[in-house]
Design a protein around this motif. Sequence first.
Motif, PDB file in Angstrom:
ATOM      1  N   ALA A 251      -1.020  -2.975  -8.549  1.00  0.00           N
ATOM      2  CA  ALA A 251      -1.718  -2.724  -7.286  1.00  0.00           C
ATOM      3  C   ALA A 251      -1.359  -1.372  -6.665  1.00  0.00           C
ATOM      4  CB  ALA A 251      -1.393  -3.836  -6.288  1.00  0.00           C
ATOM      5  N   SER A 252      -0.275  -0.753  -7.141  1.00  0.00           N
ATOM      6  CA  SER A 252       0.222   0.461  -6.486  1.00  0.00           C
ATOM      7  C   SER A 252      -0.782   1.607  -6.535  1.00  0.00           C
ATOM      8  CB  SER A 252       1.546   0.895  -7.131  1.00  0.00           C
ATOM      9  OG  SER A 252       1.352   1.273  -8.487  1.00  0.00           O
ATOM     10  N   TRP A 253      -1.496   1.763  -7.652  1.00  0.00           N
ATOM     11  CA  TRP A 253      -2.455   2.864  -7.748  1.00  0.00           C
ATOM     12  C   TRP A 253      -3.611   2.665  -6.774  1.00  0.00           C
ATOM     13  CZ3 TRP A 253      -0.325   0.791 -12.363  1.00  0.00           C
ATOM     14  CH2 TRP A 253       0.578   1.646 -12.990  1.00  0.00           C
ATOM     15  N   TYR A 254      -4.018   1.408  -6.607  1.00  0.00           N
ATOM     16  CA  TYR A 254      -5.091   1.126  -5.644  1.00  0.00           C
ATOM     17  C   TYR A 254      -4.613   1.402  -4.222  1.00  0.00           C
ATOM     18  CZ  TYR A 254      -8.671  -1.429  -3.049  1.00  0.00           C
ATOM     19  OH  TYR A 254      -9.662  -1.767  -2.170  1.00  0.00           O
ATOM     20  N   ILE A 255      -3.395   0.982  -3.906  1.00  0.00           N
ATOM     21  CA  ILE A 255      -2.863   1.184  -2.556  1.00  0.00           C
ATOM     22  C   ILE A 255      -2.716   2.672  -2.256  1.00  0.00           C
ATOM     23  CG2 ILE A 255      -0.831   0.860  -1.092  1.00  0.00           C
ATOM     24  CD1 ILE A 255      -0.435  -1.859  -2.342  1.00  0.00           C
ATOM     25  N   HIS A 256      -2.190   3.433  -3.205  1.00  0.00           N
ATOM     26  CA  HIS A 256      -2.040   4.871  -2.988  1.00  0.00           C
ATOM     27  C   HIS A 256      -3.392   5.541  -2.749  1.00  0.00           C
ATOM     28  CE1 HIS A 256       2.164   4.987  -4.919  1.00  0.00           C
ATOM     29  NE2 HIS A 256       2.283   5.409  -3.685  1.00  0.00           N
ATOM     30  N   LYS A 257      -4.414   5.045  -3.436  1.00  0.00           N
ATOM     31  CA  LYS A 257      -5.746   5.620  -3.290  1.00  0.00           C
ATOM     32  C   LYS A 257      -6.366   5.272  -1.948  1.00  0.00           C
ATOM     33  CE  LYS A 257     -10.214   5.881  -5.678  1.00  0.00           C
ATOM     34  NZ  LYS A 257     -11.010   5.387  -6.838  1.00  0.00           N
ATOM     35  N   HIS A 258      -5.965   4.129  -1.371  1.00  0.00           N
ATOM     36  CA  HIS A 258      -6.582   3.653  -0.131  1.00  0.00           C
ATOM     37  C   HIS A 258      -5.581   3.590   1.029  1.00  0.00           C
ATOM     38  CE1 HIS A 258      -9.269   2.185  -3.318  1.00  0.00           C
ATOM     39  NE2 HIS A 258     -10.224   2.256  -2.431  1.00  0.00           N
ATOM     40  N   LEU A 259      -4.538   4.395   0.991  1.00  0.00           N
ATOM     41  CA  LEU A 259      -3.553   4.392   2.069  1.00  0.00           C
ATOM     42  C   LEU A 259      -4.234   4.610   3.419  1.00  0.00           C
ATOM     43  CD1 LEU A 259      -0.537   6.423   0.639  1.00  0.00           C
ATOM     44  CD2 LEU A 259      -0.608   3.986   1.155  1.00  0.00           C
ATOM     45  N   GLY A 260      -3.781   3.848   4.421  1.00  0.00           N
ATOM     46  CA  GLY A 260      -4.320   3.996   5.763  1.00  0.00           C
ATOM     47  C   GLY A 260      -5.543   3.157   6.037  1.00  0.00           C
ATOM     48  N   THR A 261      -6.007   2.400   5.045  1.00  0.00           N
ATOM     49  CA  THR A 261      -7.206   1.576   5.237  1.00  0.00           C
ATOM     50  C   THR A 261      -6.830   0.102   5.381  1.00  0.00           C
ATOM     51  OG1 THR A 261      -7.560   1.159   2.873  1.00  0.00           O
ATOM     52  CG2 THR A 261      -8.505   3.177   3.802  1.00  0.00           C
ATOM     53  N   LYS A 262      -7.781  -0.663   5.873  1.00  0.00           N
ATOM     54  CA  LYS A 262      -7.590  -2.107   5.986  1.00  0.00           C
ATOM     55  C   LYS A 262      -7.361  -2.726   4.617  1.00  0.00           C
ATOM     56  CE  LYS A 262      -9.995  -6.322   7.482  1.00  0.00           C
ATOM     57  NZ  LYS A 262     -11.231  -6.872   8.093  1.00  0.00           N
ATOM     58  N   SER A 263      -8.029  -2.207   3.612  1.00  0.00           N
ATOM     59  CA  SER A 263      -7.902  -2.728   2.259  1.00  0.00           C
ATOM     60  C   SER A 263      -6.478  -2.600   1.729  1.00  0.00           C
ATOM     61  CB  SER A 263      -8.874  -2.006   1.326  1.00  0.00           C
ATOM     62  OG  SER A 263      -8.775  -2.493   0.015  1.00  0.00           O
ATOM     63  N   ALA A 264      -5.814  -1.499   2.022  1.00  0.00           N
ATOM     64  CA  ALA A 264      -4.431  -1.306   1.577  1.00  0.00           C
ATOM     65  C   ALA A 264      -3.505  -2.313   2.238  1.00  0.00           C
ATOM     66  CB  ALA A 264      -3.973   0.117   1.887  1.00  0.00           C
ATOM     67  N   ILE A 265      -3.739  -2.569   3.520  1.00  0.00           N
ATOM     68  CA  ILE A 265      -2.918  -3.559   4.228  1.00  0.00           C
ATOM     69  C   ILE A 265      -3.152  -4.948   3.650  1.00  0.00           C
ATOM     70  CG2 ILE A 265      -2.465  -4.633   6.460  1.00  0.00           C
ATOM     71  CD1 ILE A 265      -3.291  -2.029   7.791  1.00  0.00           C
ATOM     72  N   GLU A 266      -4.407  -5.284   3.342  1.00  0.00           N
ATOM     73  CA  GLU A 266      -4.709  -6.592   2.771  1.00  0.00           C
ATOM     74  C   GLU A 266      -4.041  -6.767   1.407  1.00  0.00           C
ATOM     75  OE1 GLU A 266      -8.961  -6.540   2.858  1.00  0.00           O
ATOM     76  OE2 GLU A 266      -9.054  -7.684   4.737  1.00  0.00           O
ATOM     77  N   THR A 267      -3.966  -5.689   0.632  1.00  0.00           N
ATOM     78  CA  THR A 267      -3.289  -5.753  -0.661  1.00  0.00           C
ATOM     79  C   THR A 267      -1.804  -6.030  -0.472  1.00  0.00           C
ATOM     80  OG1 THR A 267      -4.893  -4.198  -1.600  1.00  0.00           O
ATOM     81  CG2 THR A 267      -2.838  -4.513  -2.799  1.00  0.00           C
ATOM     82  N   ALA A 268      -1.195  -5.382   0.520  1.00  0.00           N
ATOM     83  CA  ALA A 268       0.217  -5.625   0.811  1.00  0.00           C
ATOM     84  C   ALA A 268       0.436  -7.051   1.302  1.00  0.00           C
ATOM     85  CB  ALA A 268       0.718  -4.620   1.847  1.00  0.00           C
TER      86      ALA A 268
ATOM     87  N   PHE B 195       7.933  -7.016   4.073  1.00  0.00           N
ATOM     88  CA  PHE B 195       6.529  -6.770   4.406  1.00  0.00           C
ATOM     89  C   PHE B 195       6.407  -5.676   5.465  1.00  0.00           C
ATOM     90  CE2 PHE B 195       2.901  -7.745   7.236  1.00  0.00           C
ATOM     91  CZ  PHE B 195       1.883  -7.440   6.351  1.00  0.00           C
ATOM     92  N   MET B 196       7.274  -5.708   6.472  1.00  0.00           N
ATOM     93  CA  MET B 196       7.215  -4.685   7.512  1.00  0.00           C
ATOM     94  C   MET B 196       7.543  -3.306   6.944  1.00  0.00           C
ATOM     95  SD  MET B 196       6.139  -6.237  10.122  1.00  0.00           S
ATOM     96  CE  MET B 196       6.322  -4.896  11.295  1.00  0.00           C
ATOM     97  N   ALA B 197       8.418  -3.272   5.947  1.00  0.00           N
ATOM     98  CA  ALA B 197       8.772  -1.990   5.328  1.00  0.00           C
ATOM     99  C   ALA B 197       7.571  -1.393   4.593  1.00  0.00           C
ATOM    100  CB  ALA B 197       9.940  -2.175   4.369  1.00  0.00           C
ATOM    101  N   VAL B 198       6.864  -2.229   3.830  1.00  0.00           N
ATOM    102  CA  VAL B 198       5.699  -1.726   3.107  1.00  0.00           C
ATOM    103  C   VAL B 198       4.556  -1.436   4.064  1.00  0.00           C
ATOM    104  CG1 VAL B 198       4.729  -4.002   2.604  1.00  0.00           C
ATOM    105  CG2 VAL B 198       4.179  -2.112   1.130  1.00  0.00           C
ATOM    106  N   LEU B 199       4.481  -2.192   5.146  1.00  0.00           N
ATOM    107  CA  LEU B 199       3.412  -1.975   6.124  1.00  0.00           C
ATOM    108  C   LEU B 199       3.512  -0.587   6.736  1.00  0.00           C
ATOM    109  CD1 LEU B 199       1.007  -3.430   7.411  1.00  0.00           C
ATOM    110  CD2 LEU B 199       2.524  -4.134   9.262  1.00  0.00           C
TER     111      LEU B 199
END
Length: 216
Positions: free
Chosen positions: A87-104, A144-148
Motif C-alpha cells: 500500500a505504500s506506493w499508493y499512499i505516497h502517490k496520494h499523500l494529503g488526500t482522503k484516500s491516503a487516510i482511508e488506506t492508513a 495510527f496517529m504517527a502514520v496519520l
Amino acid sequence: MSKYSLNADNFLCTLPEVLQDDPGMQALASAIACELETLAQKVQLAEIYTHIDDLDETMLDALAADFKVDWWRPDASISEKRAALKASWYIHKHLGTKSAIETAVADYLGDGKVEEWFEYGGEPYHFRVSSKNNANIVAQYDSFMAVLDVVKRCSAVLDHISAQLAHSQKFYVGMAMKVAKTGAITCEPVDVSDVTLLTDENGVPLLDESGNMLTT
C-alpha cells in the motif's frame, strides 16, 4: 527443462566448439556455468513488486527503509508488513488526500470510515474517523496517529476517532384489533292532535301520582 532456462547446462552450450575439446577449458567453463546459474537464481530477488509475498521479514524491513515508509511498524506481523509495503506506493502517490487516510485506517484499524468536515457539518478542513474495531483503536492508537501525521495534509485536523458499537436483540411487535357495531333506534311519530289534557277549573293540567299529565 526449457533450452532457454538459465542453468549450467545451457550456459555450457554457449562454449565455442574450438574450446569444447580442451579439458582445461571444459573444467573452467563448468565452474563458471555453475556460478552463473546461482547468480541467475538470485536475480529474482530484484523483482520486488512481483515477489513481495515471497520476501522474508529482513528484506521487507530493508525495503520499507529504502522506500521511506515512515509509518512502518517493526513489531507488525509479516503479513501486515507485506500489506503495508504494497500500500505504500499508493499512499505516497496520494499523500494529503482522503484516500491516503482511508488506506492508513484500513491498515491500522482494520476497518473504518473517514468523513470530511462538509459531510457532517464540522469546521473547515477538519475530519473524523470511525471504526467498528474497538480493540485496534486502543491497541494501535499511537501507531495510527504517527502514520496519520505523515499521510494527512498539514492543514487537516482530526476531530476525533469514534468507536461504532453494535449488538443484536429481539424485537417484539404486538397488535390488537377491536370490532364494534353501531346502530340507530328510530321511533314512529305520534299524532298528538287528538289528545286532550285534563285540567281543573282554573285550566291547570292535572297530574297523576308520578307527575305525569293526565289525558283523555
